[in-house]
Design a protein around this motif. Sequence first.
Motif, short mmCIF file in Angstrom:
data_model
loop_
_atom_site.label_atom_id
_atom_site.label_comp_id
_atom_site.label_asym_id
_atom_site.label_seq_id
_atom_site.Cartn_x
_atom_site.Cartn_y
_atom_site.Cartn_z
N TRP A 122 0.85 -1.19 0.00
CA TRP A 122 0.00 0.00 0.00
C TRP A 122 0.89 1.24 0.00
O TRP A 122 1.90 1.29 0.71
CB TRP A 122 -0.90 0.04 1.23
CG TRP A 122 -2.02 -0.95 1.23
CD1 TRP A 122 -2.05 -2.18 1.84
CD2 TRP A 122 -3.29 -0.79 0.60
NE1 TRP A 122 -3.25 -2.80 1.64
CE2 TRP A 122 -4.04 -1.97 0.88
CE3 TRP A 122 -3.88 0.22 -0.16
CZ2 TRP A 122 -5.34 -2.15 0.41
CZ3 TRP A 122 -5.17 0.03 -0.63
CH2 TRP A 122 -5.88 -1.13 -0.34
N MET A 123 0.48 2.26 -0.76
CA MET A 123 1.20 3.53 -0.78
C MET A 123 0.20 4.68 -0.61
O MET A 123 -0.87 4.67 -1.25
CB MET A 123 1.98 3.70 -2.09
CG MET A 123 3.20 2.78 -2.16
SD MET A 123 3.82 2.52 -3.83
CE MET A 123 2.80 1.11 -4.33
N PHE A 124 0.52 5.63 0.25
CA PHE A 124 -0.35 6.76 0.56
C PHE A 124 0.42 8.03 0.20
O PHE A 124 1.34 8.44 0.91
CB PHE A 124 -0.74 6.74 2.04
CG PHE A 124 -1.34 5.43 2.48
CD1 PHE A 124 -2.70 5.17 2.33
CD2 PHE A 124 -0.53 4.42 3.01
CE1 PHE A 124 -3.24 3.96 2.72
CE2 PHE A 124 -1.07 3.20 3.40
CZ PHE A 124 -2.42 2.98 3.25
N LEU A 125 0.01 8.66 -0.91
CA LEU A 125 0.86 9.65 -1.55
C LEU A 125 0.19 11.02 -1.62
O LEU A 125 -1.03 11.14 -1.69
CB LEU A 125 1.22 9.20 -2.97
CG LEU A 125 1.73 7.76 -3.12
CD1 LEU A 125 1.93 7.42 -4.59
CD2 LEU A 125 3.02 7.58 -2.34
N VAL A 126 1.02 12.05 -1.62
CA VAL A 126 0.60 13.41 -1.97
C VAL A 126 1.43 13.83 -3.18
O VAL A 126 2.58 13.42 -3.34
CB VAL A 126 0.80 14.40 -0.80
CG1 VAL A 126 -0.13 14.04 0.35
CG2 VAL A 126 2.25 14.40 -0.32
N SER A 127 0.83 14.66 -4.03
CA SER A 127 1.50 15.02 -5.28
C SER A 127 1.37 16.50 -5.56
O SER A 127 0.43 17.17 -5.10
CB SER A 127 0.96 14.20 -6.45
OG SER A 127 -0.42 14.52 -6.67
N TRP A 128 2.31 16.99 -6.35
CA TRP A 128 2.27 18.36 -6.86
C TRP A 128 2.70 18.30 -8.31
O TRP A 128 3.66 17.59 -8.65
CB TRP A 128 3.21 19.26 -6.08
CG TRP A 128 3.42 20.61 -6.72
CD1 TRP A 128 2.63 21.71 -6.62
CD2 TRP A 128 4.51 20.99 -7.59
NE1 TRP A 128 3.14 22.76 -7.36
CE2 TRP A 128 4.29 22.33 -7.96
CE3 TRP A 128 5.63 20.31 -8.07
CZ2 TRP A 128 5.17 23.01 -8.81
CZ3 TRP A 128 6.50 20.99 -8.91
CH2 TRP A 128 6.27 22.32 -9.27
N ALA A 129 2.00 19.01 -9.18
CA ALA A 129 2.32 18.97 -10.60
C ALA A 129 2.05 20.33 -11.23
O ALA A 129 1.31 21.16 -10.69
CB ALA A 129 1.50 17.89 -11.32
N PHE A 130 2.67 20.55 -12.39
CA PHE A 130 2.44 21.78 -13.14
C PHE A 130 2.24 21.42 -14.61
O PHE A 130 2.74 20.40 -15.10
CB PHE A 130 3.63 22.73 -12.98
CG PHE A 130 4.92 22.21 -13.55
CD1 PHE A 130 5.30 22.50 -14.87
CD2 PHE A 130 5.78 21.44 -12.77
CE1 PHE A 130 6.49 22.01 -15.38
CE2 PHE A 130 6.97 20.97 -13.28
CZ PHE A 130 7.31 21.24 -14.60
N PRO A 131 1.50 22.25 -15.35
CA PRO A 131 1.27 21.96 -16.76
C PRO A 131 2.51 22.28 -17.60
O PRO A 131 3.00 23.42 -17.60
CB PRO A 131 0.10 22.87 -17.13
CG PRO A 131 0.17 23.99 -16.12
CD PRO A 131 0.73 23.42 -14.88
N ALA A 132 3.00 21.25 -18.33
CA ALA A 132 4.12 21.48 -19.24
C ALA A 132 3.61 21.91 -20.61
O ALA A 132 4.26 22.70 -21.32
CB ALA A 132 4.96 20.21 -19.36
N ILE A 133 2.46 21.34 -21.02
CA ILE A 133 1.80 21.74 -22.27
C ILE A 133 0.33 21.98 -21.92
O ILE A 133 -0.36 21.04 -21.53
CB ILE A 133 1.93 20.65 -23.35
CG1 ILE A 133 3.39 20.38 -23.68
CG2 ILE A 133 1.15 21.06 -24.60
CD1 ILE A 133 3.59 19.28 -24.71
N PRO A 134 -0.14 23.20 -22.02
CA PRO A 134 -1.54 23.50 -21.64
C PRO A 134 -2.52 22.72 -22.52
O PRO A 134 -2.23 22.32 -23.63
CB PRO A 134 -1.64 25.01 -21.88
CG PRO A 134 -0.22 25.51 -21.87
CD PRO A 134 0.62 24.38 -22.41
#
Length: 217
Positions: A205-217
């Motif tokens: 089991w993995m309990f994750l938080v993520s952050w991302a940004f748009p590289a191509i809109p």
Amino acid sequence: MGGWTRWALAGLVGCWVIVAGADLSAQERPKLTVGIEAGPSLSKFSGPSIRAPSYIVGGFAGAFVEYRRSDLVSFPIGLNWVRKGGEGATLANAPFTITTSYLEIPVLLNLTAPTTRAGHLGIYVGLSAGFQLGCDVKGDGGTTECGDTEIFDTDPEKMEWAVPFGIEYDRELSNGQLIGVDIRYSYGLTDLFTSGDANLESRTWMFLVSWAFPAIP
């Protein structure tokens, strides 16, 4: 695959179908996003040659690229470090704790539906290739590398195949960046050891938080 695992998959699909049927005007999703994710893991081994298997705590950290084919379908690819393993006893009642670490490359199919204008719920499934970075066994005689102990005297497999699946929720911020949470289960397909009667496959089991940004809109 156990009965409870099949029910979990069915539940994930059911949640997504209900949400996908909602009439929501969501913001347009970026074509390509790049991000990072991290969190704790809980893992154990499954197999006919282990008694009283129990979970140990590990960790997960990685990066991903997600290509969006349509509003509902995307394809994330990750590069992750994962620490996992498990506790238990052999059929001869010799207790052990195994700790492993892998560099994993999961390729996923993600089905996403809007929950609010800025929020999205997704379910995913895929295939992961893991390259072993380390493997230690702790027993009554201390801690040694896998393959150098009397408990397991065969070399570990250097590659592990697994089926990851899970559910995620992300929300778009006003600046276009994304934050999210992710609950993932990884069903190992590869025996930890190359030969012998160990028959140990990982369940994580993995309990994750993520952050991302748009590289191509």
